[in-house]
Design an enzyme around this catalytic site. Structure first.
Site, short mmCIF file in Angstrom:
data_model
loop_
_atom_site.label_atom_id
_atom_site.label_comp_id
_atom_site.label_asym_id
_atom_site.label_seq_id
_atom_site.Cartn_x
_atom_site.Cartn_y
_atom_site.Cartn_z
N GLU A 52 0.80 -1.24 0.00
CA GLU A 52 0.00 0.00 0.00
C GLU A 52 0.83 1.28 0.00
OE1 GLU A 52 -2.77 -0.38 3.27
OE2 GLU A 52 -3.80 -2.06 2.34
N ASN A 104 2.20 -5.21 -3.16
CA ASN A 104 0.79 -5.53 -2.90
C ASN A 104 0.00 -4.25 -2.63
OD1 ASN A 104 -1.13 -7.77 -2.31
ND2 ASN A 104 -1.14 -6.94 -0.23
N HIS A 136 -10.30 -6.16 -2.57
CA HIS A 136 -11.41 -5.99 -1.63
C HIS A 136 -12.52 -5.23 -2.37
CE1 HIS A 136 -9.04 -7.36 1.76
NE2 HIS A 136 -8.09 -6.49 1.47
N GLU A 166 -6.10 -10.81 -1.41
CA GLU A 166 -6.95 -10.58 -0.22
C GLU A 166 -8.42 -10.51 -0.62
OE1 GLU A 166 -5.55 -7.26 2.12
OE2 GLU A 166 -3.45 -7.76 1.79
N ASP A 216 -12.15 -10.39 -1.14
CA ASP A 216 -13.47 -10.49 -0.52
C ASP A 216 -14.41 -9.58 -1.31
OD1 ASP A 216 -12.68 -7.96 0.59
OD2 ASP A 216 -12.39 -8.81 2.58
C1 XIL Z 1 -6.47 -6.36 8.17
C2 XIL Z 1 -6.81 -7.54 9.07
O1 XIL Z 1 -7.67 -8.41 8.38
C3 XIL Z 1 -7.43 -7.06 10.35
O2 XIL Z 1 -7.58 -8.13 11.28
C4 XIL Z 1 -6.58 -5.96 11.00
O3 XIL Z 1 -7.26 -5.44 12.11
C5 XIL Z 1 -6.30 -4.84 10.00
O4 XIL Z 1 -5.69 -5.41 8.85
N1 XIL Z 1 -5.09 -4.68 3.57
C6 XIL Z 1 -4.08 -5.49 4.05
C7 XIL Z 1 -4.34 -6.37 5.21
O5 XIL Z 1 -3.01 -5.56 3.43
O6 XIL Z 1 -3.20 -6.54 6.00
C8 XIL Z 1 -5.47 -5.86 6.05
O7 XIL Z 1 -5.75 -6.84 7.05
C9 XIL Z 1 -6.70 -5.58 5.20
C10 XIL Z 1 -6.39 -4.51 4.17
#
Ligand code: XIL
Length: 302
Positions: free
Chosen positions: A127, A169, A206, A235, A237
């Site tokens: 990020e 990422n 996401h 990641e 969802d």
């Molecule tokens: C999130 C986790 O799922 C949570 O449990 C935590 O509180 C915050 O981080 N992008 C990412 C992940 O790269 O590391 C994040 O994970 C979600 C967004």
């Protein structure tokens, strides 16, 4: 295939999930994990605050629980994340300049060396770009140490673990026309041109009604792959429910399968109740561990 992992394996891909160490004693959770997935990403346990809570004091126990579970069950591990503006320990949050740069390099060296040979892919930098239309770097304490912090992180990771694939990422990099996507693309192109070690780009993916699966998602994946890196969905969802959500999961899977260098998909949790999202039902299994329509659509698309 009759599971996500075996179906993905038919085209040489992996299918993974984020895992929380404190859920490895939940038999429903572990039952689904061991049946369906062949890759794990520690959800929080490899982040800077978790691994180095005091400067120079490394606590690998919780991350090791996940790595050991994965190795005992023949699963790959995606390491997440070595350098990130978020979830830094307090001591690093308050640092800057050469002290922070040295602390970052030491952190990457220690963690990547400790796990050398056990990590399939590392999210080396997470990020680092800003949202919105500027295509600029995200302002952070790491960015303020100098624009070269990203390449220093990658070179440090390569030296510490030459066996892991090294990934950049990010999120909101799925739409090919988005300025942030183009900025990451230009970074990767520059790294490849100058020989900065980078092997893969992770698309967090996401998705929700504000940021839906873009129509050009496959174009994004194939355009990055054409630079000579693997792409991974890291990641995933998708907010929603029923057939609409199922169709969106299938679209993501089909986009990955259409790109030879899209090597695997990771969902960010197992059951809806495991999701980091405060509300909603963005995953493949319901709170009781039952397969949702989204699961069936994902399996059928693999
Ligand atoms: C999130 C986790 O799922 C949570 O449990 C935590 O509180 C915050 O981080 N992008 C990412 C992940 O790269 O590391 C994040 O994970 C979600 C967004």
């Amino acid at each position: 295939g009759t599971t996500l992992a075996t179906a993905a394996g038919e085209t040489g891909r992996y299918f993974g999930t984020a895992v929380a160490a404190n859920k490895l004693s939940d038999s429903t959770y572990v039952g689904i994990l061991n049946r369906e997935f062949n890759s794990v990403t520690p959800e929080n346990e490899m982040k800077w605050d978790a691994i180095e809570p005091s400067q120079g004091q490394f606590t690998f126990a919780n991350a090791d629980r996940i790595v050991n579970h994965a190795r005992a069950n023949g699963m790959m591990v995606r390491g997440h994340a070595l350098a990130w503006h978020s979830q830094q320990p307090g001591w690093a949050q308050n640092m800057g300049g050469t002290a922070l740069r040295s602390a970052m390099v030491n952190h990457i060296t220690q963690v990547a060396s400790y796990y050398r040979g056990k990590i399939h892919s590392w999210d080396v930098v997470n990020e680092a770009f800003a949202d919105g239309g500027t295509g600029a770097r995200r302002d952070s304490n790491l960015q303020r140490t100098g624009n070269d912090w990203i390449e220093v992180a990658f070179r440090t990771a390569r030296a510490a673990d030459p066996t892991a694939k090294l990934c950049y990422n990010d999120y909101n990099t799925d739409d090919w026309t988005h300025a942030k996507t183009q900025a990451v693309y230009n970074l990767v192109r520059d790294f490849k041109a100058r020989g900065v070690p980078i092997d893969c780009v992770g698309f967090q993916s996401h998705f929700n009604s504000q940021s839906p699966v873009p129509a050009n998602y496959q174009t994004t994946l194939s355009s990055f792959a054409a630079l000579g890196v693997d792409v991974q969905i890291t990641e995933l969802d998708i907010e929603g429910s029923g057939q609409t959500q199922a169709d969106n999961f299938a679209r993501v899977v089909r986009a990955c399968l259409a790109v030879a260098r899209c090597t695997g998909i990771t969902v960010w949790g197992i059951r809806d109740t495991d999701s980091w999202r405060a509300s909603g039902t963005p995953l493949l299994f319901d709170g009781n561990g039952n397969k949702k329509a989204a699961y069936t659509a994902t399996l059928n698309a693999l």
